[in-house]
Design an enzyme around this catalytic site. Structure first.
Site, PDB file in Angstrom:
ATOM      1  CG  HIS A   1      -1.934  -1.051   1.251  1.00  0.00           C
ATOM      2  ND1 HIS A   1      -3.010  -1.015   2.112  1.00  0.00           N
ATOM      3  CD2 HIS A   1      -2.076  -2.186   0.522  1.00  0.00           C
ATOM      4  CE1 HIS A   1      -3.771  -2.077   1.909  1.00  0.00           C
ATOM      5  NE2 HIS A   1      -3.218  -2.806   0.947  1.00  0.00           N
TER       6      HIS A   1
ATOM      7  CB  CYS B   1      -6.480  -0.412   5.190  1.00  0.00           C
ATOM      8  SG  CYS B   1      -4.784  -1.030   5.197  1.00  0.00           S
TER       9      CYS B   1
ATOM     10  CD  GLU C   1      -2.027   4.136   3.154  1.00  0.00           C
ATOM     11  OE1 GLU C   1      -3.211   4.418   3.401  1.00  0.00           O
ATOM     12  OE2 GLU C   1      -1.698   3.276   2.310  1.00  0.00           O
TER      13      GLU C   1
ATOM     14  CB  CYS D   1      -1.969   1.576   6.217  1.00  0.00           C
ATOM     15  SG  CYS D   1      -1.538   0.718   4.685  1.00  0.00           S
TER      16      CYS D   1
END
EC number: 3.5.4.33
Length: 151
Positions: free
Chosen positions: A52, A82, A54, A85
C-alpha cells in the site's frame, strides 16, 4: 506549503497508481516541511498485498532517515489508511496522518475502526480528515472502470 499542497503532491502519486491499473492511492511523508518520501499503491505491480502507498512511504522514510521511528513526521495520503496501514503508523510512531477521502469498507482511522485513538496502544497518532473532492473522484472513476472491465 500547507496541507492542501502536500495532499496535491500525494494526489499526483495516486494518479501514477491509476495509470498503472492500481487502486489510486498516493502518500507522502513530510518532516519539518520537507518531503521525505513519496509512494503510490503497488500491490499489483509487486504482487504484494502489503504494498500500500502508506507502507511503501513508511519504508522509504525510515530508510532515508536511517531510523525505525518517524517522530516529528506527518503522512499525507489520498485515502483513509486501512487497518494494516493504521497500525503501521502506530508502530512507526509517526506524529500525524492527514487523509483526503474516507474508506467506508476498510478504513482504520474513523470509517470502520479507529486504531489511532486506541487507548491500549503505546503511541497515539493524531489524525485529520481534510476532504479533497479530486481524491474521491479519482477513486470513483477507478472503481467504475474496474466494474466495467476497463481496467
Amino acid at each position: 506549503m500547507g496541507k492542501e499542497y502536500f495532499l496535491k503532491v500525494a494526489l499526483r502519486e495516486a494518479k501514477r497508481a491509476f495509470e498503472k491499473g492500481e487502486v489510486p492511492v498516493g502518500a507522502i511523508i513530510v518532516k519539518e516541511g520537507e518531503i521525505i518520501s513519496k509512494a503510490h499503491n503497488s500491490v499489483e505491480e509487486l504482487k504484494d498485498p502489503t504494498a500500500h502507498a502508506e507502507m511503501l512511504a513508511i519504508k522509504e522514510a525510515c530508510r532515508r532517515l536511517n531510523t525505525k521511528y518517524l517522530e516529528g513526521c506527518e503522512l499525507y495520503v489520498t485515502l483513509e489508511p486501512c487497518i494494516m496501514c493504521s497500525y503501521a503508523l502506530v508502530l512507526s510512531r509517526i506524529e500525524k496522518v492527514i487523509f483526503s477521502a474516507l474508506d467506508k469498507k476498510h478504513g482504520g482511522v474513523v470509517s470502520v475502526f479507529n486504531i489511532l485513538d486506541e487507548p491500549t496502544l503505546n503511541h497515539r497518532v493524531k489524525w485529520e480528515y481534510y476532504p479533497l473532492e479530486e481524491a474521491s473522484e479519482l477513486l470513483s472513476e477507478f472503481f467504475k472502470k474496474l466494474r466495467n472491465n476497463i481496467i
